[in-house]
Design a protein around this motif. Structure first.
Motif, PDB file in Angstrom:
ATOM      1  N   SER A   1      58.998 -43.642  34.398  1.00  0.00           N
ATOM      2  CA  SER A   1      57.848 -42.770  34.362  1.00  0.00           C
ATOM      3  C   SER A   1      56.772 -43.388  33.469  1.00  0.00           C
ATOM      4  O   SER A   1      57.033 -43.826  32.354  1.00  0.00           O
ATOM      5  N   VAL A   2      55.553 -43.427  33.984  1.00  0.00           N
ATOM      6  CA  VAL A   2      54.410 -43.983  33.242  1.00  0.00           C
ATOM      7  C   VAL A   2      53.236 -43.047  33.423  1.00  0.00           C
ATOM      8  O   VAL A   2      53.156 -42.311  34.405  1.00  0.00           O
ATOM      9  N   PRO A   3      52.278 -43.077  32.514  1.00  0.00           N
ATOM     10  CA  PRO A   3      51.081 -42.261  32.719  1.00  0.00           C
ATOM     11  C   PRO A   3      50.260 -42.837  33.873  1.00  0.00           C
ATOM     12  O   PRO A   3      49.985 -44.027  33.926  1.00  0.00           O
ATOM     13  N   MET A   4      49.919 -41.991  34.816  1.00  0.00           N
ATOM     14  CA  MET A   4      49.202 -42.414  36.024  1.00  0.00           C
ATOM     15  C   MET A   4      47.905 -41.630  36.137  1.00  0.00           C
ATOM     16  O   MET A   4      47.904 -40.404  36.051  1.00  0.00           O
ATOM     17  N   SER A   5      46.793 -42.343  36.359  1.00  0.00           N
ATOM     18  CA  SER A   5      45.499 -41.688  36.468  1.00  0.00           C
ATOM     19  C   SER A   5      45.240 -41.358  37.926  1.00  0.00           C
ATOM     20  O   SER A   5      45.346 -42.213  38.808  1.00  0.00           O
ATOM     21  N   LEU A   6      44.850 -40.136  38.220  1.00  0.00           N
ATOM     22  CA  LEU A   6      44.496 -39.697  39.572  1.00  0.00           C
ATOM     23  C   LEU A   6      42.983 -39.528  39.705  1.00  0.00           C
ATOM     24  O   LEU A   6      42.512 -38.945  40.678  1.00  0.00           O
ATOM     25  N   GLY A   7      42.227 -40.040  38.799  1.00  0.00           N
ATOM     26  CA  GLY A   7      40.784 -39.938  38.838  1.00  0.00           C
ATOM     27  C   GLY A   7      40.302 -38.842  37.932  1.00  0.00           C
ATOM     28  O   GLY A   7      39.633 -39.076  36.946  1.00  0.00           O
ATOM     29  N   LEU A   8      40.655 -37.586  38.190  1.00  0.00           N
ATOM     30  CA  LEU A   8      40.234 -36.456  37.378  1.00  0.00           C
ATOM     31  C   LEU A   8      41.286 -36.079  36.342  1.00  0.00           C
ATOM     32  O   LEU A   8      40.964 -35.474  35.331  1.00  0.00           O
ATOM     33  N   ALA A   9      42.512 -36.439  36.628  1.00  0.00           N
ATOM     34  CA  ALA A   9      43.595 -36.066  35.707  1.00  0.00           C
ATOM     35  C   ALA A   9      44.558 -37.228  35.558  1.00  0.00           C
ATOM     36  O   ALA A   9      44.605 -38.123  36.392  1.00  0.00           O
ATOM     37  N   THR A  10      45.347 -37.155  34.496  1.00  0.00           N
ATOM     38  CA  THR A  10      46.371 -38.156  34.267  1.00  0.00           C
ATOM     39  C   THR A  10      47.712 -37.427  34.260  1.00  0.00           C
ATOM     40  O   THR A  10      47.870 -36.390  33.628  1.00  0.00           O
ATOM     41  N   VAL A  11      48.701 -37.982  35.021  1.00  0.00           N
ATOM     42  CA  VAL A  11      50.027 -37.368  35.096  1.00  0.00           C
ATOM     43  C   VAL A  11      51.073 -38.408  34.758  1.00  0.00           C
ATOM     44  O   VAL A  11      50.851 -39.612  34.910  1.00  0.00           O
ATOM     45  N   ASP A  12      52.228 -37.942  34.288  1.00  0.00           N
ATOM     46  CA  ASP A  12      53.357 -38.822  34.057  1.00  0.00           C
ATOM     47  C   ASP A  12      54.205 -38.816  35.332  1.00  0.00           C
ATOM     48  O   ASP A  12      54.731 -37.774  35.718  1.00  0.00           O
ATOM     49  N   ALA A  13      54.338 -39.987  36.008  1.00  0.00           N
ATOM     50  CA  ALA A  13      55.130 -40.085  37.246  1.00  0.00           C
ATOM     51  C   ALA A  13      55.623 -41.520  37.400  1.00  0.00           C
ATOM     52  O   ALA A  13      55.041 -42.449  36.834  1.00  0.00           O
ATOM     53  N   PRO A  14      56.681 -41.709  38.170  1.00  0.00           N
ATOM     54  CA  PRO A  14      57.159 -43.068  38.411  1.00  0.00           C
ATOM     55  C   PRO A  14      56.214 -43.777  39.387  1.00  0.00           C
ATOM     56  O   PRO A  14      56.200 -43.486  40.585  1.00  0.00           O
ATOM     57  N   LEU A  15      55.422 -44.697  38.901  1.00  0.00           N
ATOM     58  CA  LEU A  15      54.409 -45.402  39.711  1.00  0.00           C
ATOM     59  C   LEU A  15      55.058 -46.199  40.827  1.00  0.00           C
ATOM     60  O   LEU A  15      54.546 -46.235  41.955  1.00  0.00           O
ATOM     61  N   GLY A  16      56.167 -46.823  40.584  1.00  0.00           N
ATOM     62  CA  GLY A  16      56.854 -47.626  41.606  1.00  0.00           C
ATOM     63  C   GLY A  16      57.307 -46.786  42.783  1.00  0.00           C
ATOM     64  O   GLY A  16      57.155 -47.175  43.952  1.00  0.00           O
ATOM     65  N   VAL A  17      57.845 -45.609  42.515  1.00  0.00           N
ATOM     66  CA  VAL A  17      58.311 -44.733  43.594  1.00  0.00           C
ATOM     67  C   VAL A  17      57.115 -44.213  44.383  1.00  0.00           C
ATOM     68  O   VAL A  17      57.159 -44.118  45.614  1.00  0.00           O
ATOM     69  N   VAL A  18      56.028 -43.884  43.688  1.00  0.00           N
ATOM     70  CA  VAL A  18      54.816 -43.416  44.380  1.00  0.00           C
ATOM     71  C   VAL A  18      54.278 -44.521  45.291  1.00  0.00           C
ATOM     72  O   VAL A  18      53.934 -44.273  46.461  1.00  0.00           O
ATOM     73  N   MET A  19      54.218 -45.744  44.769  1.00  0.00           N
ATOM     74  CA  MET A  19      53.719 -46.866  45.582  1.00  0.00           C
ATOM     75  C   MET A  19      54.661 -47.137  46.767  1.00  0.00           C
ATOM     76  O   MET A  19      54.205 -47.424  47.877  1.00  0.00           O
ATOM     77  N   LEU A  20      55.971 -47.045  46.555  1.00  0.00           N
ATOM     78  CA  LEU A  20      56.946 -47.240  47.621  1.00  0.00           C
ATOM     79  C   LEU A  20      56.805 -46.144  48.681  1.00  0.00           C
ATOM     80  O   LEU A  20      56.859 -46.417  49.886  1.00  0.00           O
ATOM     81  N   ALA A  21      56.581 -44.915  48.247  1.00  0.00           N
ATOM     82  CA  ALA A  21      56.395 -43.802  49.188  1.00  0.00           C
ATOM     83  C   ALA A  21      55.109 -43.985  49.997  1.00  0.00           C
ATOM     84  O   ALA A  21      55.086 -43.735  51.211  1.00  0.00           O
ATOM     85  N   LEU A  22      54.041 -44.431  49.322  1.00  0.00           N
ATOM     86  CA  LEU A  22      52.788 -44.688  50.059  1.00  0.00           C
ATOM     87  C   LEU A  22      52.963 -45.824  51.062  1.00  0.00           C
ATOM     88  O   LEU A  22      52.413 -45.770  52.170  1.00  0.00           O
ATOM     89  N   THR A  23      53.727 -46.855  50.688  1.00  0.00           N
ATOM     90  CA  THR A  23      54.001 -47.959  51.622  1.00  0.00           C
ATOM     91  C   THR A  23      54.794 -47.447  52.819  1.00  0.00           C
ATOM     92  O   THR A  23      54.509 -47.818  53.974  1.00  0.00           O
ATOM     93  N   ALA A  24      55.795 -46.594  52.585  1.00  0.00           N
ATOM     94  CA  ALA A  24      56.582 -46.022  53.681  1.00  0.00           C
ATOM     95  C   ALA A  24      55.706 -45.149  54.577  1.00  0.00           C
ATOM     96  O   ALA A  24      55.835 -45.163  55.812  1.00  0.00           O
ATOM     97  N   LEU A  25      54.794 -44.365  53.963  1.00  0.00           N
ATOM     98  CA  LEU A  25      53.881 -43.535  54.742  1.00  0.00           C
ATOM     99  C   LEU A  25      52.954 -44.389  55.613  1.00  0.00           C
ATOM    100  O   LEU A  25      52.731 -44.082  56.787  1.00  0.00           O
ATOM    101  N   LEU A  26      52.452 -45.482  55.024  1.00  0.00           N
ATOM    102  CA  LEU A  26      51.602 -46.401  55.788  1.00  0.00           C
ATOM    103  C   LEU A  26      52.384 -47.024  56.942  1.00  0.00           C
ATOM    104  O   LEU A  26      51.862 -47.136  58.066  1.00  0.00           O
ATOM    105  N   ALA A  27      53.644 -47.397  56.701  1.00  0.00           N
ATOM    106  CA  ALA A  27      54.483 -47.958  57.761  1.00  0.00           C
ATOM    107  C   ALA A  27      54.732 -46.929  58.861  1.00  0.00           C
ATOM    108  O   ALA A  27      54.716 -47.258  60.059  1.00  0.00           O
ATOM    109  N   ALA A  28      54.956 -45.668  58.483  1.00  0.00           N
ATOM    110  CA  ALA A  28      55.176 -44.614  59.479  1.00  0.00           C
ATOM    111  C   ALA A  28      53.932 -44.394  60.335  1.00  0.00           C
ATOM    112  O   ALA A  28      54.026 -44.258  61.566  1.00  0.00           O
ATOM    113  N   PHE A  29      52.741 -44.388  59.695  1.00  0.00           N
ATOM    114  CA  PHE A  29      51.501 -44.250  60.465  1.00  0.00           C
ATOM    115  C   PHE A  29      51.293 -45.442  61.394  1.00  0.00           C
ATOM    116  O   PHE A  29      50.874 -45.291  62.545  1.00  0.00           O
ATOM    117  N   ALA A  30      51.586 -46.646  60.907  1.00  0.00           N
ATOM    118  CA  ALA A  30      51.438 -47.842  61.741  1.00  0.00           C
ATOM    119  C   ALA A  30      52.393 -47.777  62.926  1.00  0.00           C
ATOM    120  O   ALA A  30      52.016 -48.098  64.070  1.00  0.00           O
TER     121      ALA A  30
END
Length: 154
Positions: free
Chosen positions: A29-58
């Motif tokens: 878990s690391v502090p992650m900036s969402l533009g307006l707010a900062t949250v503590d979340a696992p950046l690697g899992v978020v990036m992996l989930a976004l990659t999986a979502l992009l693969a599903a859309f493709a």
């Protein structure tokens, strides 16, 4: 398997291997900036989930594109079949018209030949009658000439 499929498979395998081998780092878990707010979340899992979502859309896009191409190919095939049937009907119609034309021409030629044969036959009969009449006249003259001297002598 073609080169594109091989490269895509190798890329997916590499991402999966890196995710499994480095799961502790990805799940940290690391502090992650969402533009307006900062949250503590696992950046690697978020990036992996976004990659999986992009693969599903493709993948969904590729499947949609493949489906539309198949539908277009099917529609094109149906249109080609309709055009082929129209061409076959037109060809059959032309053959029917040609057959009718040839029959008409044959009947006209036959009628003309029969008329000519009848004309020739009538001329031949007339000529034969003239020849018979001429021969009879010659025979009659010969008989008269043969009978004349006997009458004169008598």
């Amino acid at each position: 398997m073609n080169l594109r499929s091989l490269l895509l498979t190798l890329t997916v395998v590499a991402i999966a291997a890196l995710a499994v081998l480095n799961w502790n780092a990805l799940a940290m878990s690391v502090p992650m900036s969402l533009g307006l707010a900062t949250v503590d979340a696992p950046l690697g899992v978020v990036m992996l989930a976004l990659t999986a979502l992009l693969a599903a859309f493709a993948l969904a896009y590729v499947l949609w594109l493949q489906g539309s191409v198949l539908m277009e190919t099917r529609r094109h095939g149906k249109e080609m079949q309709v055009q082929r049937e129209l061409a076959d009907k037109a060809e059959a119609s032309r053959f029917t018209e040609m057959k009718a034309f040839l029959q008409t021409q044959s009947q006209q030629t036959h009628a003309a030949l029969m008329e000519r044969i009848e004309t020739l036959e009538s001329r031949l009969l007339a000529r034969a009658n003239e020849s018979d009449n001429s021969t009879a006249a010659y025979w009659g003259q010969l008989e008269n000439q043969l009978h004349l001297p006997r009458r004169v002598l008598e």
